[in-house]
Design a protein around this motif. Structure first.
Motif, PDB file in Angstrom:
ATOM      1  N   ARG A 168     -81.288  36.367 -64.246  1.00  0.00           N
ATOM      2  CA  ARG A 168     -79.975  36.002 -63.705  1.00  0.00           C
ATOM      3  C   ARG A 168     -79.209  35.109 -64.667  1.00  0.00           C
ATOM      4  NH1 ARG A 168     -82.610  36.216 -58.383  1.00  0.00           N
ATOM      5  NH2 ARG A 168     -83.547  34.182 -58.753  1.00  0.00           N
ATOM      6  N   SER A 169     -79.908  34.215 -65.347  1.00  0.00           N
ATOM      7  CA  SER A 169     -79.216  33.283 -66.240  1.00  0.00           C
ATOM      8  C   SER A 169     -79.091  33.806 -67.663  1.00  0.00           C
ATOM      9  CB  SER A 169     -79.953  31.937 -66.249  1.00  0.00           C
ATOM     10  OG  SER A 169     -81.284  32.090 -66.699  1.00  0.00           O
ATOM     11  N   SER A 170     -79.913  34.794 -68.046  1.00  0.00           N
ATOM     12  CA  SER A 170     -79.928  35.234 -69.442  1.00  0.00           C
ATOM     13  C   SER A 170     -78.607  35.871 -69.864  1.00  0.00           C
ATOM     14  CB  SER A 170     -81.078  36.206 -69.679  1.00  0.00           C
ATOM     15  OG  SER A 170     -80.923  37.379 -68.898  1.00  0.00           O
ATOM     16  N   ALA A 171     -77.966  36.623 -68.971  1.00  0.00           N
ATOM     17  CA  ALA A 171     -76.695  37.263 -69.337  1.00  0.00           C
ATOM     18  C   ALA A 171     -75.630  36.215 -69.642  1.00  0.00           C
ATOM     19  CB  ALA A 171     -76.238  38.183 -68.207  1.00  0.00           C
ATOM     20  N   LEU A 172     -75.541  35.188 -68.774  1.00  0.00           N
ATOM     21  CA  LEU A 172     -74.553  34.129 -68.982  1.00  0.00           C
ATOM     22  C   LEU A 172     -74.835  33.381 -70.272  1.00  0.00           C
ATOM     23  CD1 LEU A 172     -72.277  32.235 -68.064  1.00  0.00           C
ATOM     24  CD2 LEU A 172     -73.980  30.985 -66.715  1.00  0.00           C
ATOM     25  N   ILE A 173     -76.099  33.044 -70.509  1.00  0.00           N
ATOM     26  CA  ILE A 173     -76.445  32.316 -71.730  1.00  0.00           C
ATOM     27  C   ILE A 173     -76.158  33.176 -72.960  1.00  0.00           C
ATOM     28  CG2 ILE A 173     -78.383  31.337 -73.028  1.00  0.00           C
ATOM     29  CD1 ILE A 173     -79.545  30.434 -70.334  1.00  0.00           C
ATOM     30  N   GLY A 174     -76.383  34.495 -72.835  1.00  0.00           N
ATOM     31  CA  GLY A 174     -76.080  35.393 -73.950  1.00  0.00           C
ATOM     32  C   GLY A 174     -74.599  35.399 -74.298  1.00  0.00           C
ATOM     33  N   VAL A 175     -73.732  35.387 -73.286  1.00  0.00           N
ATOM     34  CA  VAL A 175     -72.288  35.342 -73.541  1.00  0.00           C
ATOM     35  C   VAL A 175     -71.913  34.036 -74.231  1.00  0.00           C
ATOM     36  CG1 VAL A 175     -70.012  35.257 -72.442  1.00  0.00           C
ATOM     37  CG2 VAL A 175     -71.734  36.869 -71.618  1.00  0.00           C
ATOM     38  N   ILE A 179     -70.111  33.335 -77.980  1.00  0.00           N
ATOM     39  CA  ILE A 179     -68.925  32.501 -78.204  1.00  0.00           C
ATOM     40  C   ILE A 179     -69.204  31.452 -79.268  1.00  0.00           C
ATOM     41  CG2 ILE A 179     -67.465  30.740 -77.111  1.00  0.00           C
ATOM     42  CD1 ILE A 179     -67.642  32.388 -74.534  1.00  0.00           C
ATOM     43  N   LEU A 180     -70.382  30.822 -79.187  1.00  0.00           N
ATOM     44  CA  LEU A 180     -70.718  29.789 -80.167  1.00  0.00           C
ATOM     45  C   LEU A 180     -70.896  30.392 -81.563  1.00  0.00           C
ATOM     46  CD1 LEU A 180     -73.253  27.650 -78.076  1.00  0.00           C
ATOM     47  CD2 LEU A 180     -70.856  27.137 -78.570  1.00  0.00           C
ATOM     48  N   LEU A 181     -71.496  31.591 -81.634  1.00  0.00           N
ATOM     49  CA  LEU A 181     -71.656  32.265 -82.922  1.00  0.00           C
ATOM     50  C   LEU A 181     -70.306  32.451 -83.602  1.00  0.00           C
ATOM     51  CD1 LEU A 181     -74.309  35.019 -82.094  1.00  0.00           C
ATOM     52  CD2 LEU A 181     -74.508  33.327 -83.926  1.00  0.00           C
ATOM     53  N   GLU A 182     -69.334  32.936 -82.840  1.00  0.00           N
ATOM     54  CA  GLU A 182     -68.015  33.213 -83.404  1.00  0.00           C
ATOM     55  C   GLU A 182     -67.236  31.923 -83.670  1.00  0.00           C
ATOM     56  OE1 GLU A 182     -63.909  35.651 -82.269  1.00  0.00           O
ATOM     57  OE2 GLU A 182     -65.663  35.732 -80.967  1.00  0.00           O
ATOM     58  N   ARG A 183     -67.315  30.983 -82.746  1.00  0.00           N
ATOM     59  CA  ARG A 183     -66.509  29.758 -82.848  1.00  0.00           C
ATOM     60  C   ARG A 183     -66.925  28.895 -84.028  1.00  0.00           C
ATOM     61  NH1 ARG A 183     -66.096  26.520 -77.382  1.00  0.00           N
ATOM     62  NH2 ARG A 183     -64.854  28.395 -76.901  1.00  0.00           N
ATOM     63  N   TYR A 184     -68.236  28.813 -84.271  1.00  0.00           N
ATOM     64  CA  TYR A 184     -68.728  27.890 -85.298  1.00  0.00           C
ATOM     65  C   TYR A 184     -69.363  28.599 -86.496  1.00  0.00           C
ATOM     66  CZ  TYR A 184     -68.052  24.561 -81.519  1.00  0.00           C
ATOM     67  OH  TYR A 184     -67.501  23.812 -80.517  1.00  0.00           O
ATOM     68  N   GLY A 185     -69.298  29.931 -86.526  1.00  0.00           N
ATOM     69  CA  GLY A 185     -69.846  30.670 -87.657  1.00  0.00           C
ATOM     70  C   GLY A 185     -71.338  30.470 -87.821  1.00  0.00           C
ATOM     71  N   LEU A 186     -72.054  30.450 -86.724  1.00  0.00           N
ATOM     72  CA  LEU A 186     -73.501  30.221 -86.768  1.00  0.00           C
ATOM     73  C   LEU A 186     -74.209  31.469 -87.303  1.00  0.00           C
ATOM     74  CD1 LEU A 186     -73.928  28.445 -83.313  1.00  0.00           C
ATOM     75  CD2 LEU A 186     -73.602  27.398 -85.566  1.00  0.00           C
ATOM     76  N   PRO A 187     -75.348  31.294 -87.946  1.00  0.00           N
ATOM     77  CA  PRO A 187     -76.001  32.455 -88.584  1.00  0.00           C
ATOM     78  C   PRO A 187     -76.672  33.410 -87.605  1.00  0.00           C
ATOM     79  CG  PRO A 187     -77.300  30.454 -88.911  1.00  0.00           C
ATOM     80  CD  PRO A 187     -76.000  30.026 -88.310  1.00  0.00           C
ATOM     81  N   THR A 188     -77.303  32.890 -86.529  1.00  0.00           N
ATOM     82  CA  THR A 188     -78.039  33.764 -85.609  1.00  0.00           C
ATOM     83  C   THR A 188     -77.860  33.286 -84.175  1.00  0.00           C
ATOM     84  OG1 THR A 188     -80.068  32.436 -85.705  1.00  0.00           O
ATOM     85  CG2 THR A 188     -79.822  34.187 -87.361  1.00  0.00           C
ATOM     86  N   ALA A 189     -78.201  34.188 -83.233  1.00  0.00           N
ATOM     87  CA  ALA A 189     -78.132  33.838 -81.819  1.00  0.00           C
ATOM     88  C   ALA A 189     -79.142  32.749 -81.462  1.00  0.00           C
ATOM     89  CB  ALA A 189     -78.382  35.082 -80.964  1.00  0.00           C
ATOM     90  N   PHE A 193     -78.592  29.321 -79.425  1.00  0.00           N
ATOM     91  CA  PHE A 193     -79.366  28.881 -78.259  1.00  0.00           C
ATOM     92  C   PHE A 193     -79.945  27.493 -78.480  1.00  0.00           C
ATOM     93  CE2 PHE A 193     -83.283  28.385 -75.846  1.00  0.00           C
ATOM     94  CZ  PHE A 193     -82.817  28.621 -74.562  1.00  0.00           C
ATOM     95  N   ASP A 194     -80.440  27.230 -79.694  1.00  0.00           N
ATOM     96  CA  ASP A 194     -80.972  25.898 -80.001  1.00  0.00           C
ATOM     97  C   ASP A 194     -79.881  24.844 -79.844  1.00  0.00           C
ATOM     98  OD1 ASP A 194     -83.453  26.957 -80.513  1.00  0.00           O
ATOM     99  OD2 ASP A 194     -83.198  26.988 -82.699  1.00  0.00           O
ATOM    100  N   VAL A 209     -75.543  25.476 -66.604  1.00  0.00           N
ATOM    101  CA  VAL A 209     -74.261  24.811 -66.324  1.00  0.00           C
ATOM    102  C   VAL A 209     -73.464  24.640 -67.609  1.00  0.00           C
ATOM    103  CG1 VAL A 209     -73.200  22.672 -65.477  1.00  0.00           C
ATOM    104  CG2 VAL A 209     -75.173  23.650 -64.290  1.00  0.00           C
ATOM    105  N   LEU A 210     -74.145  24.250 -68.680  1.00  0.00           N
ATOM    106  CA  LEU A 210     -73.450  24.079 -69.964  1.00  0.00           C
ATOM    107  C   LEU A 210     -72.962  25.421 -70.498  1.00  0.00           C
ATOM    108  CD1 LEU A 210     -72.559  22.213 -72.209  1.00  0.00           C
ATOM    109  CD2 LEU A 210     -74.854  22.387 -73.205  1.00  0.00           C
ATOM    110  N   ALA A 211     -73.777  26.468 -70.361  1.00  0.00           N
ATOM    111  CA  ALA A 211     -73.356  27.800 -70.817  1.00  0.00           C
ATOM    112  C   ALA A 211     -72.118  28.259 -70.071  1.00  0.00           C
ATOM    113  CB  ALA A 211     -74.495  28.790 -70.628  1.00  0.00           C
ATOM    114  N   SER A 212     -72.077  28.022 -68.763  1.00  0.00           N
ATOM    115  CA  SER A 212     -70.900  28.397 -67.980  1.00  0.00           C
ATOM    116  C   SER A 212     -69.662  27.650 -68.465  1.00  0.00           C
ATOM    117  CB  SER A 212     -71.151  28.095 -66.497  1.00  0.00           C
ATOM    118  OG  SER A 212     -70.021  28.425 -65.718  1.00  0.00           O
ATOM    119  N   ALA A 213     -69.834  26.368 -68.816  1.00  0.00           N
ATOM    120  CA  ALA A 213     -68.697  25.587 -69.311  1.00  0.00           C
ATOM    121  C   ALA A 213     -68.214  26.107 -70.655  1.00  0.00           C
ATOM    122  CB  ALA A 213     -69.097  24.117 -69.419  1.00  0.00           C
TER     123      ALA A 213
END
Length: 411
Positions: A168-175, A179-189, A193-194, A209-213
């Motif tokens: 249930r939470s994995s889809a939200l965390i994946g989204v 967003i973080l990958l694109e916003r900050y140019g991170l190398p990997t998913a 997550f870290d 909760v943080l992922a939803s925010a």
């Protein structure tokens, strides 16, 4: 004649009582119906075992069958299960396991996992009587086969529920990771997550909760949730529970316990809105089992008392869970009935902007309307306080976590 044999009381709100009364079993003859109510824990396990042994001995002398009704029992100690095993183990050797009526999911699962040989669980009194009628002439139902051994990991039902929760939470965390990958140019998913995980731990905000925010809050540089930060809300129930307003889980647990206290209900659940997926998420519960939590973990686009209360911003009273048409999902109705809930009062959590941010529901074991005027006002005042806290938490604690995440992640 009806006889009452009290067991030593546990906590004052839930004293343990055992009531014995005769029941006409038709072709069975007389049946001694033993009804137990209250909380069965380490403090009264010995008295329970003595009382039960006394009734079973009396049934043996009078050649009557015995049925133990645990419908209104809360098990809160392994000592209680051991006490039941101690009294009934000899019945297995005699080929006469004790029929037990115990539809509450947490009781059923506890007894199933214990694998007591001297009992035979039944969902209803009628099925218990049918089991006695179908038994051979040895005086009781056949001894049940030993339960299959559990896999090394433990309870398979608990593992399945845990897997569902992760899904249930994995889809939200994946989204949020995307967003973080694109916003900050991170190398990997995994780096994304870290980042989420470390910000969650640093600011004591659940990852979900943080992922939803992350998903619902504008990126830094635009208008964000940090504008118009409200002051720390006055919440008397938090002072009584000695809980800090920044401790989300403890706050919501304290709110559920407060709802239980002000309503006099048997059980309570509290759901909050998860904005990114527009769904209600079960955040706290009192006296409700794992099976209930599995069904009500997320409630979204389905007609149910909680979703109606959230949508209309009005209380919803369900006088009969068994017959009210408000349930579009039969599983929800069945889960409530299995918990012994026969009526509900759902109060929406409405914040200062008039937005429904959650629902708190009180459960009763009998149909009807159970809240007095003062109780109703107390519950709705609590709902308003929790909603005010929820808005403050989002604008301050979660906002701080987003700021921390941004400071750590930006190049």
């Amino acid at each position: 004649m009806m006889s009452d044999q009290p067991c030593r009381a546990g906590s004052p709100p839930a004293p343990l009582m055992m009531k014995a009364s005769p029941l006409d079993g038709e072709s069975l003859g007389q049946v001694t119906f033993l009804q137990v109510r209250g909380t069965l824990d380490a403090s009264n396990a010995d008295d329970f075992s003595h009382a039960l042994a006394s009734h079973l001995a009396r049934a043996e002398v009078t050649e009557t069958h015995a049925v133990l009704d645990m419908t209104d029992v809360h098990l809160s100690s392994a000592a209680a299960v051991r006490a039941l095993d101690q009294v009934t183990r000899g019945l297995a050797a005699a080929g006469r396991p004790l029929p037990i009526v115990q539809p509450r999911p947490h009781v059923r699962e506890a007894l199933r996992l214990a694998g007591l040989p001297g009992i035979r669980p039944h969902p209803t009194v009628e099925s218990a009587l049918q089991g006695l009628r179908a038994a051979p002439d040895t005086g009781g139902p056949p001894v049940p086969a030993d339960p299959a051994p559990l896999p090394a990991g433990g309870d398979p039902l608990a593992e399945l529920r845990g897997l569902r929760a992760k899904l249930r939470s994995s889809a939200l965390i994946g989204v949020a990771q995307g967003i973080l990958l694109e916003r900050y140019g991170l190398p990997t998913a995994s780096v994304a997550f870290d980042l989420l995980s470390s910000a969650s731990q640093h600011c004591n905000v659940p990852v979900r909760v943080l992922a939803s925010a992350v998903v619902t809050t504008p990126p830094p540089g635009r208008a964000s949730v940090r504008s118009d930060r409200p002051p720390v809300p006055a919440a008397p129930f938090l002072a009584r529970a000695d809980v800090s307003p920044v401790e989300r889980r403890r706050v919501l647990d304290a709110a559920a316990r407060e709802a239980l206290a002000v309503t006099g209900a048997r059980s309570v659940d509290l759901l909050c809105v998860e904005e990114a997926q527009d769904t209600l998420v079960l955040e706290a519960r009192c006296n409700l089992g794992e099976a209930f939590a599995d069904v009500f973990a997320e409630v979204s686009h389905v007609r149910a008392p909680c979703t109606v209360a959230r949508a209309t911003l009005r209380r919803v009273v369900v006088e009969s869970v068994a017959t009210d048409p408000v349930f579009a999902d039969a599983r929800m109705r069945e889960a409530l009935l299995a918990e012994g809930t026969r009526s509900l009062y759902c109060a929406p959590l409405v914040d200062g902007a008039g937005t429904g941010v959650g629902v708190v529901s009180a459960h009763w074991p009998a149909a009807g309307r159970w809240l007095s005027g003062p109780q109703e006002r107390a519950l709705e005042a609590l709902a308003h306080t929790v909603a005010t806290w929820h808005d403050w938490y989002r604008r301050s604690v979660v906002a701080d976590a987003l700021d921390h995440l941004h400071r750590v992640a930006r190049p």
